[in-house]
Design a protein around this motif. Structure first.
Motif, PDB file in Angstrom:
ATOM      1  N   UNK A 112       4.230  11.315  -1.135  1.00 53.22           N
ATOM      2  CA  UNK A 112       2.911  10.792  -0.791  1.00 53.22           C
ATOM      3  C   UNK A 112       2.169  10.364  -2.049  1.00 53.22           C
ATOM      4  N   UNK A 113       1.374   9.302  -1.899  1.00 56.68           N
ATOM      5  CA  UNK A 113       0.641   8.776  -3.046  1.00 56.68           C
ATOM      6  C   UNK A 113      -0.798   8.441  -2.756  1.00 56.68           C
ATOM      7  N   UNK A 114      -1.444   9.203  -1.835  1.00 57.96           N
ATOM      8  CA  UNK A 114      -2.850   8.985  -1.546  1.00 57.96           C
ATOM      9  C   UNK A 114      -3.109   7.575  -1.039  1.00 57.96           C
ATOM     10  N   UNK A 115      -4.048   6.876  -1.687  1.00 59.07           N
ATOM     11  CA  UNK A 115      -4.438   5.535  -1.235  1.00 59.07           C
ATOM     12  C   UNK A 115      -3.307   4.517  -1.390  1.00 59.07           C
ATOM     13  N   UNK A 116      -2.261   4.872  -2.129  1.00 60.21           N
ATOM     14  CA  UNK A 116      -1.122   3.964  -2.295  1.00 60.21           C
ATOM     15  C   UNK A 116      -0.109   4.105  -1.168  1.00 60.21           C
ATOM     16  N   UNK A 117      -0.317   5.044  -0.265  1.00 60.22           N
ATOM     17  CA  UNK A 117       0.596   5.228   0.853  1.00 60.22           C
ATOM     18  C   UNK A 117       1.696   6.228   0.549  1.00 60.22           C
ATOM     19  N   UNK A 118       2.825   6.063   1.204  1.00 63.22           N
ATOM     20  CA  UNK A 118       3.944   6.984   1.023  1.00 63.22           C
ATOM     21  C   UNK A 118       5.246   6.211   0.948  1.00 63.22           C
ATOM     22  N   UNK A 119       6.228   6.832   0.314  1.00 63.83           N
ATOM     23  CA  UNK A 119       7.551   6.238   0.144  1.00 63.83           C
ATOM     24  C   UNK A 119       8.589   7.199   0.706  1.00 63.83           C
ATOM     25  N   UNK A 120       9.611   6.662   1.332  1.00 66.76           N
ATOM     26  CA  UNK A 120      10.656   7.492   1.893  1.00 66.76           C
ATOM     27  C   UNK A 120      12.040   6.966   1.556  1.00 66.76           C
ATOM     28  N   UNK A 121      12.973   7.881   1.435  1.00 59.57           N
ATOM     29  CA  UNK A 121      14.368   7.535   1.164  1.00 59.57           C
ATOM     30  C   UNK A 121      15.246   8.468   1.985  1.00 59.57           C
ATOM     31  N   UNK A 122      15.912   7.909   2.976  1.00 57.69           N
ATOM     32  CA  UNK A 122      16.746   8.703   3.859  1.00 57.69           C
ATOM     33  C   UNK A 122      18.211   8.643   3.484  1.00 57.69           C
ATOM     34  N   UNK A 123      19.056   9.268   4.290  1.00 59.61           N
ATOM     35  CA  UNK A 123      20.496   9.281   4.010  1.00 59.61           C
ATOM     36  C   UNK A 123      21.130   7.896   3.959  1.00 59.61           C
ATOM     37  N   UNK A 124      20.489   6.892   4.601  1.00 59.08           N
ATOM     38  CA  UNK A 124      21.081   5.544   4.582  1.00 59.08           C
ATOM     39  C   UNK A 124      20.831   4.822   3.266  1.00 59.08           C
ATOM     40  N   UNK A 125      20.022   5.422   2.362  1.00 56.37           N
ATOM     41  CA  UNK A 125      19.791   4.837   1.051  1.00 56.37           C
ATOM     42  C   UNK A 125      18.758   3.729   1.020  1.00 56.37           C
ATOM     43  N   UNK A 126      18.094   3.445   2.154  1.00 54.30           N
ATOM     44  CA  UNK A 126      17.092   2.378   2.208  1.00 54.30           C
ATOM     45  C   UNK A 126      15.705   2.946   1.904  1.00 54.30           C
ATOM     46  N   UNK A 127      14.993   2.318   0.980  1.00 54.06           N
ATOM     47  CA  UNK A 127      13.634   2.729   0.648  1.00 54.06           C
ATOM     48  C   UNK A 127      12.662   2.223   1.706  1.00 54.06           C
ATOM     49  N   UNK A 128      11.702   3.069   2.046  1.00 55.37           N
ATOM     50  CA  UNK A 128      10.668   2.730   3.025  1.00 55.37           C
ATOM     51  C   UNK A 128       9.310   2.954   2.379  1.00 55.37           C
ATOM     52  N   UNK A 129       8.395   2.017   2.556  1.00 54.00           N
ATOM     53  CA  UNK A 129       7.021   2.212   2.093  1.00 54.00           C
ATOM     54  C   UNK A 129       6.073   2.035   3.264  1.00 54.00           C
ATOM     55  N   UNK A 130       5.162   2.996   3.433  1.00 52.10           N
ATOM     56  CA  UNK A 130       4.129   2.918   4.467  1.00 52.10           C
ATOM     57  C   UNK A 130       2.774   2.897   3.775  1.00 52.10           C
ATOM     58  N   UNK A 131       2.004   1.823   3.918  1.00 52.95           N
ATOM     59  CA  UNK A 131       0.678   1.772   3.296  1.00 52.95           C
ATOM     60  C   UNK A 131      -0.236   2.857   3.856  1.00 52.95           C
ATOM     61  N   UNK A 132      -1.261   3.203   3.088  1.00 55.74           N
ATOM     62  CA  UNK A 132      -2.248   4.169   3.559  1.00 55.74           C
ATOM     63  C   UNK A 132      -3.035   3.574   4.716  1.00 55.74           C
ATOM     64  N   UNK A 133      -3.450   4.414   5.657  1.00 54.01           N
ATOM     65  CA  UNK A 133      -4.254   3.968   6.782  1.00 54.01           C
ATOM     66  C   UNK A 133      -5.735   4.091   6.448  1.00 54.01           C
ATOM     67  N   UNK A 134      -6.528   3.175   6.970  1.00 59.41           N
ATOM     68  CA  UNK A 134      -7.960   3.189   6.717  1.00 59.41           C
ATOM     69  C   UNK A 134      -8.631   4.310   7.502  1.00 59.41           C
ATOM     70  N   UNK A 135      -9.599   4.972   6.888  1.00 59.23           N
ATOM     71  CA  UNK A 135     -10.401   5.977   7.568  1.00 59.23           C
ATOM     72  C   UNK A 135     -11.702   6.161   6.813  1.00 59.23           C
ATOM     73  N   UNK A 136     -12.674   6.761   7.483  1.00 62.71           N
ATOM     74  CA  UNK A 136     -13.947   7.091   6.836  1.00 62.71           C
ATOM     75  C   UNK A 136     -13.784   8.452   6.177  1.00 62.71           C
ATOM     76  N   UNK A 137     -13.416   8.452   4.910  1.00 57.10           N
ATOM     77  CA  UNK A 137     -13.051   9.698   4.234  1.00 57.10           C
ATOM     78  C   UNK A 137     -14.279  10.546   3.934  1.00 57.10           C
ATOM     79  N   UNK A 138     -14.246  11.756   4.424  1.00 56.62           N
ATOM     80  CA  UNK A 138     -15.263  12.748   4.082  1.00 56.62           C
ATOM     81  C   UNK A 138     -14.713  13.755   3.096  1.00 56.62           C
TER      82      UNK A 138
END
Length: 316
Positions: A219-245
């Motif tokens: 996890x990378x906060x506002x930069x989203x998250x990165x994943x790497x599974x057994x298939x060796x493919x990198x995945x990036x999911x951007x951070x979702x917008x929210x009203x941060x308290x």
């Protein structure tokens, strides 16, 4: 891998820390010898493994928590809060020699930062029959920075479950070798593998895979998250917008929902999107629990990432 239980759901067991958090929202951090008026103050449950268990339970997952609390009012509240979420607490032990874990958290609007003062809880006790019974039925076990050393120290526990480890906090002596799901922050991953924090996530996640982790999600906060599974493919999911308290507990929420989604049979990109939005929604509350969304698998959240991208992207 364990088959689903009689109710059709795999058992997810969370091992580690549970606390009572007192959280104060202030404009700026108090100066020495000063008095500060809080805009809000709440008392809620906390602790990495316990909050992850709550997040998983609110997806509809079948969950259990193993930890140790004191024989005090904080301990009673911790256990009661988990029970109210439908979490199995039959293996929670009570220490007569240590108080329950507790934290004071100051959240400052200025700089959107926080400071945590914590009283560690009692040492974990995994020797009881109730703990062994739950672990023997578990499809997955998720351990935080206190749970992993306790679990690793029990050589008599048969490894018949998949193992998930919260790597957001330093764990002395930890190695990801044999870990099925390793979830650190990108900063902690960089420290663990002695890379600079600005290093390419692809390099960092592959370092963890090369060290023996089967699936790595960072996890990378506002930069989203990165994943790497057994298939060796990198995945990036951007951070979702929210009203941060407050971001208190957001990483723990991410861990719990990620695990629940994977255990429900979702793909890694789907599970990461699921976890990212749940974590973002939890940031709308001051404490780490009250903002966690409630829903039931298998649907995946459908709202758009903050970047405007349609969802997870594959790289590499």
């Amino acid at each position: 891998m364990k088959t689903p239980t009689s109710d059709g759901l795999p058992l997810l067991v969370f091992i580690g820390t549970a606390t009572t958090d007192t959280v104060a929202l202030v404009e700026d951090y108090p100066e020495q010898d000063s008095r500060t008026v809080a805009e809000d103050l709440v008392i809620a449950g906390g602790g990495p493994a316990a909050t992850a268990a709550v997040a998983a339970a609110r997806t509809g997952a079948r969950t259990a928590f193993i930890g140790t609390v004191g024989t005090d009012s904080d301990g009673e509240r911790i256990v009661a809060d988990l029970e109210a979420e439908g979490i199995d607490v039959s293996a929670v032990t009570r220490s007569t020699s240590h108080p329950s874990g507790a934290s004071i958290v100051v959240v400052a609007r200025t700089g959107s930062s926080r400071s945590i003062i914590t009283r560690p809880g009692p040492p974990l006790d995994l020797t009881r029959d109730a703990a062994h019974a739950l672990m023997s039925k578990a499809a997955w076990i998720h351990a935080d920075h206190m749970g992993w050393p306790a679990l690793a120290g029990r050589k008599d526990i048969e490894r018949s479950f998949r193992l998930s480890v919260d790597g957001g906090n330093p764990i002395p002596g930890f190695t990801p070798d044999g870990v099925d799901l390793y979830v650190p922050t990108i900063e902690q991953l960089a420290k663990t593998f002695r890379e600079k924090p600005s290093s390419d996530p692809d390099v960092l996640l592959r370092s963890a895979r090369n060290a023996g982790a089967r699936t790595v999600v960072a996890t990378g906060g506002r930069h989203g998250s990165w994943g790497l599974g057994p298939d060796g493919a990198m995945v990036h999911v951007p951070a979702f917008a929210s009203s941060i308290r407050s971001t208190l507990g957001a990483g723990d929420v991410f861990h719990g929902v990620l695990l629940a989604s994977l255990a429900a049979g979702h793909s890694l990109p789907e599970a990461m999107q699921d976890a990212s939005e749940a974590a973002a929604k939890s940031c709308e509350a001051l404490d780490g629990r009250s903002g966690i969304p409630r829903r039931t698998h298998p649907p995946v959240f459908q709202s758009e990432p903050a970047s405007g991208q349609p969802g997870a992207s594959r790289a590499g």
